[in-house]
Design an enzyme around this catalytic site. Structure first.
Site, PDB file in Angstrom:
ATOM      1  CB  ILE A  66      -0.878   0.122   1.226  1.00  0.00           C
ATOM      2  CG1 ILE A  66      -1.719   1.366   1.139  1.00  0.00           C
ATOM      3  CG2 ILE A  66      -0.391  -0.197   2.461  1.00  0.00           C
ATOM      4  CD1 ILE A  66      -2.820   1.370   2.269  1.00  0.00           C
ATOM      5  CB  ILE A  68      -0.698   7.808  -0.169  1.00  0.00           C
ATOM      6  CG1 ILE A  68      -1.687   6.670   0.256  1.00  0.00           C
ATOM      7  CG2 ILE A  68      -1.410   9.204  -0.424  1.00  0.00           C
ATOM      8  CD1 ILE A  68      -2.972   6.688  -0.620  1.00  0.00           C
ATOM      9  CD  GLU A  99       3.658  -9.985   6.069  1.00  0.00           C
ATOM     10  OE1 GLU A  99       3.336  -9.547   5.040  1.00  0.00           O
ATOM     11  OE2 GLU A  99       3.209 -11.306   6.326  1.00  0.00           O
ATOM     12  CG  ASN A 104       5.908   2.525   7.668  1.00  0.00           C
ATOM     13  OD1 ASN A 104       5.431   3.783   7.895  1.00  0.00           O
ATOM     14  ND2 ASN A 104       5.838   1.779   6.431  1.00  0.00           N
ATOM     15  CE1 TYR A 111      -1.670  -0.375   7.104  1.00  0.00           C
ATOM     16  CE2 TYR A 111       0.545  -1.246   8.062  1.00  0.00           C
ATOM     17  CZ  TYR A 111      -0.188  -0.740   7.060  1.00  0.00           C
ATOM     18  OH  TYR A 111       0.606  -0.525   5.743  1.00  0.00           O
TER      19      TYR A 111
HETATM   20  C1  LIG Z   1       1.359   4.334   4.977  1.00  0.00           C
HETATM   21  C2  LIG Z   1       0.553   5.168   3.946  1.00  0.00           C
HETATM   22  C3  LIG Z   1       0.134   4.451   2.971  1.00  0.00           C
HETATM   23  C4  LIG Z   1      -0.566   5.955   4.699  1.00  0.00           C
HETATM   24  O1  LIG Z   1      -0.903   6.806   3.740  1.00  0.00           O
HETATM   25  P1  LIG Z   1      -1.546   8.349   4.161  1.00  0.00           P
HETATM   26  O2  LIG Z   1      -2.756   8.966   2.972  1.00  0.00           O
HETATM   27  O3  LIG Z   1      -0.427   9.388   4.505  1.00  0.00           O
HETATM   28  O4  LIG Z   1      -2.540   7.750   5.453  1.00  0.00           O
HETATM   29  P2  LIG Z   1      -3.529   8.789   6.326  1.00  0.00           P
HETATM   30  O5  LIG Z   1      -3.504  10.218   5.772  1.00  0.00           O
HETATM   31  O6  LIG Z   1      -5.042   8.108   5.984  1.00  0.00           O
HETATM   32  O7  LIG Z   1      -3.210   8.783   8.008  1.00  0.00           O
HETATM   33  C5  LIG Z   1      -1.773   8.734   8.372  1.00  0.00           C
HETATM   34  C6  LIG Z   1      -1.730   8.612   9.833  1.00  0.00           C
HETATM   35  O8  LIG Z   1      -0.425   8.715  10.278  1.00  0.00           O
HETATM   36  C7  LIG Z   1      -0.123   9.696  11.135  1.00  0.00           C
HETATM   37  N1  LIG Z   1       1.272   9.667  11.095  1.00  0.00           N
HETATM   38  C8  LIG Z   1       1.894  10.274  10.158  1.00  0.00           C
HETATM   39  N2  LIG Z   1       3.394  10.349  10.525  1.00  0.00           N
HETATM   40  C9  LIG Z   1       3.376   9.680  11.739  1.00  0.00           C
HETATM   41  C10 LIG Z   1       4.454   9.123  12.595  1.00  0.00           C
HETATM   42  N3  LIG Z   1       5.726   9.736  12.381  1.00  0.00           N
HETATM   43  N4  LIG Z   1       4.004   8.758  13.711  1.00  0.00           N
HETATM   44  C11 LIG Z   1       2.749   8.381  14.285  1.00  0.00           C
HETATM   45  N5  LIG Z   1       1.704   8.705  13.111  1.00  0.00           N
HETATM   46  C12 LIG Z   1       2.030   9.111  12.203  1.00  0.00           C
HETATM   47  C13 LIG Z   1      -1.015  10.906  10.474  1.00  0.00           C
HETATM   48  O9  LIG Z   1      -1.075  11.773  11.702  1.00  0.00           O
HETATM   49  C14 LIG Z   1      -2.304  10.210  10.302  1.00  0.00           C
HETATM   50  O10 LIG Z   1      -2.966   9.998  11.563  1.00  0.00           O
HETATM   51  P3  LIG Z   1      -4.462  10.770  11.946  1.00  0.00           P
HETATM   52  O11 LIG Z   1      -5.298  10.700  10.632  1.00  0.00           O
HETATM   53  O12 LIG Z   1      -4.698   9.975  12.974  1.00  0.00           O
HETATM   54  O13 LIG Z   1      -3.690  12.262  12.062  1.00  0.00           O
HETATM   55  C15 LIG Z   1       1.669   6.353   3.495  1.00  0.00           C
HETATM   56  O14 LIG Z   1       2.286   6.850   4.448  1.00  0.00           O
HETATM   57  C16 LIG Z   1       2.731   5.794   2.723  1.00  0.00           C
HETATM   58  O15 LIG Z   1       2.424   5.621   1.535  1.00  0.00           O
HETATM   59  N6  LIG Z   1       3.797   5.437   2.903  1.00  0.00           N
HETATM   60  C17 LIG Z   1       4.828   4.802   2.244  1.00  0.00           C
HETATM   61  C18 LIG Z   1       4.793   3.406   1.796  1.00  0.00           C
HETATM   62  C19 LIG Z   1       4.574   2.401   2.987  1.00  0.00           C
HETATM   63  O16 LIG Z   1       5.206   2.539   4.042  1.00  0.00           O
HETATM   64  N7  LIG Z   1       3.438   1.638   2.792  1.00  0.00           N
HETATM   65  C20 LIG Z   1       3.197   0.886   3.936  1.00  0.00           C
HETATM   66  C21 LIG Z   1       3.929  -0.453   3.996  1.00  0.00           C
HETATM   67  S1  LIG Z   1       3.450  -1.570   5.151  1.00  0.00           S
END
Ligand SMILES: CC(C)(COP(=O)(O)OP(=O)(O)OC[C@H]1O[C@@H](n2cnc3c(N)ncnc32)[C@H](O)[C@@H]1OP(=O)(O)O)[C@@H](O)C(=O)NCCC(=O)NCCS
Length: 142
Positions: A66, A68, A99, A104, A111
């Protein structure tokens, strides 16, 4: 996700996982050859801004990837995409797992918010001694 989406998905993939992204062929394989795969893109104004891959085998769903678009993270799209696929999977699946790297925090936060719990560790899952945390959620209560 269709094969037409793959080039944009691959761009996001490379930026999201610089130390070990999937290949273009891996995505084509998932779409064209893997009968268990269910892949989705999220679009905004007709542009692909994220994607999610899953495998559904009998009553178990597994998230394979996954991401974004980096510029659009933190706006709730990741949560929305995963929620959509949880709803999609719950018609046939009881459980979903994935996983995640220990460090991260953003992904783990999403999750946990959606009810995933920690189920164990996969040793050296990412190579170079990096373990994966396994997380799972029950999609239905019966
Ligand atoms: C994981 C991922 C898909 C999430 O997508 P996103 O659109 O940013 O997610 P959302 O905006 O729905 O939510 C992000 C949440 O994480 C929180 N967050 C961001 N950075 C954070 C950090 N360092 N520590 C804790 N929380 C964090 C945000 O505050 C938000 O939470 P909230 O809605 O309660 O405020 C995105 O970060 C991504 O593409 N990461 C790179 C690829 C990756 O790591 N994929 C997962 C592999 S397991």
């Amino acid at each position: 996700m269709t094969v037409q989406d793959v080039p944009t998905v691959f761009e996001i993939e490379q930026k999201s996982f610089p130390s070990g992204s999937w290949t273009l062929d891996a995505f084509y394989h998932e779409l064209e050859k893997n009968e268990f795969s269910h892949y989705f893109v999220m679009t905004l104004d007709d542009r692909v801004i994220g994607y999610l891959g899953s495998w559904i085998v009998i009553d178990q769903a597994q998230i394979t990837t996954i991401a974004i678009d980096e510029a659009l993270r933190g706006f709730g799209y990741g949560q929305l995409l995963l929620e959509y696929v949880m709803n999609y999977a719950q018609t046939t699946c009881e459980m979903m797992s994935l996983e995640v790297r220990e460090e991260n925090m953003a992904a783990r936060h999403v999750y946990e918010k959606l009810g995933f719990s920690y189920g164990g560790l996969r040793k050296d899952y990412y190579g170079a001694g990096q373990d994966a945390k396994v997380m799972w959620v029950r999609l239905r209560n019966e």
